[in-house]
Design a protein around this motif. Structure first.
Motif, PDB file in Angstrom:
ATOM      1  N   ARG A 290       6.426  10.785   7.502  1.00  0.00           N
ATOM      2  CA  ARG A 290       5.090  11.796   7.654  1.00  0.00           C
ATOM      3  C   ARG A 290       5.100  12.367   9.249  1.00  0.00           C
ATOM      4  O   ARG A 290       5.615  11.904  10.233  1.00  0.00           O
ATOM      5  CB  ARG A 290       3.658  11.104   7.565  1.00  0.00           C
ATOM      6  CG  ARG A 290       3.753  10.582   6.156  1.00  0.00           C
ATOM      7  CD  ARG A 290       2.199   9.859   5.913  1.00  0.00           C
ATOM      8  NE  ARG A 290       2.066   9.293   4.387  1.00  0.00           N
ATOM      9  CZ  ARG A 290       0.864   8.680   4.220  1.00  0.00           C
ATOM     10  NH1 ARG A 290      -0.020   8.290   4.950  1.00  0.00           N
ATOM     11  NH2 ARG A 290       0.993   8.039   2.947  1.00  0.00           N
ATOM     12  N   ILE A 291       4.663  13.643   9.059  1.00  0.00           N
ATOM     13  CA  ILE A 291       4.754  14.212  10.503  1.00  0.00           C
ATOM     14  C   ILE A 291       3.794  13.612  11.356  1.00  0.00           C
ATOM     15  O   ILE A 291       2.730  13.198  10.896  1.00  0.00           O
ATOM     16  CB  ILE A 291       3.962  15.588  10.556  1.00  0.00           C
ATOM     17  CG1 ILE A 291       4.876  16.607   9.442  1.00  0.00           C
ATOM     18  CG2 ILE A 291       3.800  16.216  11.846  1.00  0.00           C
ATOM     19  CD1 ILE A 291       6.234  16.736   9.895  1.00  0.00           C
ATOM     20  N   GLY A 292       4.142  13.169  12.774  1.00  0.00           N
ATOM     21  CA  GLY A 292       3.361  12.464  13.611  1.00  0.00           C
ATOM     22  C   GLY A 292       3.635  10.895  13.659  1.00  0.00           C
ATOM     23  O   GLY A 292       3.177  10.122  14.547  1.00  0.00           O
TER      24      GLY A 292
ATOM     25  N   GLU B 168       8.054  18.249  12.397  1.00  0.00           N
ATOM     26  CA  GLU B 168       8.585  19.608  11.375  1.00  0.00           C
ATOM     27  C   GLU B 168      10.194  19.824  11.652  1.00  0.00           C
ATOM     28  O   GLU B 168      10.870  19.861  11.016  1.00  0.00           O
ATOM     29  CB  GLU B 168       7.686  20.477  11.266  1.00  0.00           C
ATOM     30  CG  GLU B 168       6.596  20.398  10.897  1.00  0.00           C
ATOM     31  CD  GLU B 168       5.600  21.904  10.606  1.00  0.00           C
ATOM     32  OE1 GLU B 168       6.597  22.793  11.278  1.00  0.00           O
ATOM     33  OE2 GLU B 168       4.574  21.861  10.377  1.00  0.00           O
ATOM     34  N   HIS B 169      10.508  19.780  12.796  1.00  0.00           N
ATOM     35  CA  HIS B 169      12.011  19.959  13.220  1.00  0.00           C
ATOM     36  C   HIS B 169      12.746  18.826  12.778  1.00  0.00           C
ATOM     37  O   HIS B 169      14.127  19.011  12.258  1.00  0.00           O
ATOM     38  CB  HIS B 169      12.305  20.159  14.691  1.00  0.00           C
ATOM     39  CG  HIS B 169      13.505  20.248  15.087  1.00  0.00           C
ATOM     40  ND1 HIS B 169      14.282  21.110  14.913  1.00  0.00           N
ATOM     41  CD2 HIS B 169      14.346  19.186  15.954  1.00  0.00           C
ATOM     42  CE1 HIS B 169      15.594  20.927  15.559  1.00  0.00           C
ATOM     43  NE2 HIS B 169      15.729  19.867  16.082  1.00  0.00           N
ATOM     44  N   ASP B 170      12.350  17.429  12.788  1.00  0.00           N
ATOM     45  CA  ASP B 170      13.089  16.257  12.291  1.00  0.00           C
ATOM     46  C   ASP B 170      13.350  16.431  10.555  1.00  0.00           C
ATOM     47  O   ASP B 170      14.120  15.603  10.260  1.00  0.00           O
ATOM     48  CB  ASP B 170      12.522  15.163  12.705  1.00  0.00           C
ATOM     49  CG  ASP B 170      12.394  14.975  14.255  1.00  0.00           C
ATOM     50  OD1 ASP B 170      13.158  15.283  14.843  1.00  0.00           O
ATOM     51  OD2 ASP B 170      11.317  14.552  14.744  1.00  0.00           O
TER      52      ASP B 170
END
Length: 724
Positions: A635-637, A623-625
């Motif tokens: 997508r996250i991860g 989420e920081h990125d």
């Protein structure tokens, strides 16, 4: 003491004595005994003191008389025997015996235990009590002598002496001694050690005081009732408070006065049983206050003697609050038993002490399978350990925990539950149990998962639509620019070729240096216009990419070599922090164009004397990125590769930051840039489904961050192309 022995001897002599000896012995003995009795009666040893002293005096008198008669009549051996008897008799007397003068002078002293004397006998004789005894004790002795001289006897005076073994108390008994008409008066004083008795009396007083303190300070009510009359003889302050009566009013009440009339038979019957000794405790007894209200007590009774009467001591403990609490607990217990929520109670170590029927139904285990076990019996192993760590950390801090767990029934079936677990504390705020109330949320979780999947599909569809829309918009824009570029290329490029041909021709005709310099400037302008047209065509044309697994680190090395001459000329160093990274699926030639452009821009922004840092990393998108990525690309991860190019230049102004990727926008001096480099680079990155973001750094300078998706199919066995 044996006082009959001398008389036995004496009475046996007349059988063997001549008549004159018998007469003489009888006469002497009678005279001595009579004189002794007269002296005792006048107060020598008896003097109204005590029976003990009377017996002692009589014994001494008889023995003296016997000894005198023996002296006259018997042999020396018999005299020694009688003297020994007298010594034994005196030895049996436990008190100190003093003969004192009128002024308190010690005339004679006898003591079975010399340690009780204030000083040694030899020191006492010839001295007065004021010289030997402490002032207060000497004053008491002289007062006793004065009282005996006035009244014929003195008793009950007490003195205190500090002896080596500690403080001792003595009770004095004093009588005047007959002096045969002598002018000097003498007194016989017996001093009895009453230290132990005094200590016993003090102990009794202390015990009585302690008992009174206990009665008055007791948190329970205490009543003493006369067994015969059923009236109260005593009540402590707490029972007065309970009943609402004053202490003086309590003693006018009886058993029947403190129980409701309609409940007197049931209340008085336990009292009768306690009187008979059948029971010691009566429970749940209704008690009537003075104001008419009723409360309930447990009574513990014991028979006692009180002021010479047979009585019953009752200790009243108010159980009204406990009775109400028990009623509430009964209701609560029934509510838990019938609750639709699964409920479990454990001790502080997590061992199960209680489960309600709903918990048994939810888990499939029988009650005997659960009691004594821990809730781990239903763990599925699928709930993260961090959840349990947070649970215990919260509970042991005294707070309530709420959360979801996935557990397993006895049948092996998995199910979800939402639980509220709270610590149970005692009156000292100490944790004594844990209670958990749980709800089966399996159906809700399945519904939520289905909704989440549908929602994820909707988001993915929306993202694809947005991408398609952006691609169409970009295609329309590029098509427009392409048509414009084609027109420019057709309308401008050919005239430029003619102009260049003419300039070359004129250059051959001019011999002056000044003319040639002008023509060189014209030729440079033509080259610049031709470069602009070339960049414009690159921006508008969508050439086919030659994508393949590419090692971005190798592309970076090639780009650094291309700008090496310029950075060296500007005295700018390039530092790299290149981590081993997996390959990306890209066109290395087009990426090389992007990196050269970004490195050149960084060097031009610095100007002279500075540094450029290039860093590559392999990370999982977080989420920081999201804050530094362009659009919803990743997508996250998801595993991605980042390339960060940081310079030490002046940074980017807010106005310029919004226009960085606009075509033909440039901050460079006229002639040093076309304003299409960043726009072209951004298009190339977008075509690679990547992200390019340029921003200011907090420590100064600017940062260009590139992000690319990892080529998943080439993680392990395909060697990346260097792009050279």
């Amino acid at each position: 003491m044996n006082i009959r022995y001398p008389f036995a001897k004496l009475l046996s002599f007349p059988r063997r004595m001549p008549g004159w000896q018998l007469w003489l012995s009888t006469l002497v003995s009678s005279l001595v005994i009579s004189e002794a009795i007269v002296m005792l009666m006048e107060g020598l040893l008896l003097g109204r003191i005590t029976n003990d002293y009377l017996l002692t005096g009589v014994a001494i008198s008889i023995l003296v008389a016997s000894l005198l008669a023996a002296t006259i009549l018997y042999s020396r051996d018999q005299i020694r025997m009688l003297a020994a008897d007298l010594a034994a008799t005196l030895q049996a007397v436990p008190d100190l015996l003093f003969e004192l003068g009128e002024d308190g002078e010690y005339i004679n002293v006898w003591a079975r235990d010399p340690a009780l004397l204030a000083a040694h006998k030899n020191i006492l004789l010839g001295h007065s009590v004021s010289e030997i005894l402490p002032p207060e004790a000497a004053k008491t002795v002289m007062s006793a002598i004065a009282e005996a001289q006035k009244d014929g006897y003195s008793a009950g005076q007490v003195i205190q002496l500090k002896l080596p073994e500690g403080d001792r108390w003595f009770e004095l008994s004093t009588s005047p001694k007959a002096t045969n008409g002598s002018s000097s008066k003498r007194f016989i004083m017996l001093s009895r050690d009453i230290t132990e008795r005094r200590h016993a009396e003090e102990s009794v007083r202390d015990s009585a005081e302690q008992l009174r303190t206990i009665f008055e300070g007791a948190i329970d009510g205490i009543l003493v009732a006369d067994i015969e009359t059923r009236k109260f003889l005593f009540g402590n302050p707490e029972i007065c408070r309970m009943l609402g009566y004053r202490p003086e009013e309590i003693i006018h009440l009886g058993i029947a006065d403190i129980h409701p009339k309609d409940e007197q038979p049931q209340a008085i019957e336990p009292f009768e049983r306690m009187v008979r000794g059948e029971v010691q405790i009566a429970r749940n007894i209704p008690i009537l206050r003075q104001d008419g209200s009723v409360f309930y007590v447990d009574i513990k009774a014991s028979p006692i003697r009180f002021n010479g009467k047979d009585a019953l001591l009752g200790i009243f403990r108010d159980i009204t609050e406990r009775r109400n609490s028990e009623a509430k607990l009964l209701k609560l217990s029934q509510a838990i038993e019938q609750s639709p929520a699964a409920t479990v109670i454990t001790d502080i170590h997590g061992h199960i002490e209680y489960v309600n029927p709903k918990f048994i139904e939810a888990t499939g285990y029988a009650q005997e399978d659960l009691i004594g076990k821990t809730p781990a019996i239903i763990k599925s192993g699928l709930t993260p350990r961090e959840v349990y760590e947070d649970l215990w950390r919260t509970l042991l801090s005294g707070k309530e925990w709420r959360g979801e767990m996935q557990n397993r029934r006895k049948s092996g079936e998995l199910y979800w539950e939402y639980g509220i677990i709270a610590p149970v504390k005692d009156e000292h705020d100490e944790i004594i149990n844990f209670i958990a109330v749980k709800e089966d949320i399996t159906e809700r979780k399945l519904g939520e998962e289905a909704l989440q999947q549908k929602h994820a599909k909707l988001i993915e569809t929306e993202r694809e639509l947005l991408k398609a829309h952006d691609s169409l918009a970009e295609a329309d824009r590029l098509e427009c620019v392409g048509r414009l570029a084609a027109g420019v290329a057709h309308e401008v490029k050919n005239p430029l070729a003619v102009i260049r041909f003419g300039v070359d021709y004129l250059a051959k005709q001019f011999s002056q240096e000044s003319g040639r310099a002008v023509l060189d400037d014209v030729r440079a302008a033509i080259d610049r216009a031709d470069h602009v047209i070339k960049d414009l065509l690159d921006f508008s044309r969508q050439k086919e990419f030659a994508r393949r697994p590419t090692n971005i680190n190798h592309v970076i090395d090639n780009a650094i070599q291309f700008v090496k001459h310029e950075t060296k000329r500007r005295n700018i160093t390039i530092n790299t922090q290149i981590d081993p990274v997996p390959p990306i699926y890209a066109d290395p030639d087009r990426l090389l164009q992007v990196l050269i452009n970004l490195l050149s821009n960084a060097a031009q922004a610095i100007g002279q004397d500075g540094s450029i840092e290039v860093e590559t990393r392999s990370i999982l998108f977080s989420e920081h990125d999201l804050q530094r990525s362009e659009g919803n690309v990743f997508r996250i991860g998801e595993p991605i590769i980042t390339v960060d190019i940081r310079d030490t230049g002046p940074g980017i102004s807010a106005d310029h930051e919004r226009k960085l990727f606009e075509p033909f926008f440039t901050t460079k001096p006229v002639g040093e840039g076309t304003g299409l480099g960043l726009a072209v680079s951004r298009n190339i990155v977008i075509m690679h489904k990547g992200s390019l973001n340029i921003s200011n750094r907090s420590e100064g300078g600017a940062s260009a961050l590139l992000m690319f998706r990892v080529a998943r199919e080439h993680f392990s066995n395909e060697k990346a192309n260097t792009g050279s």
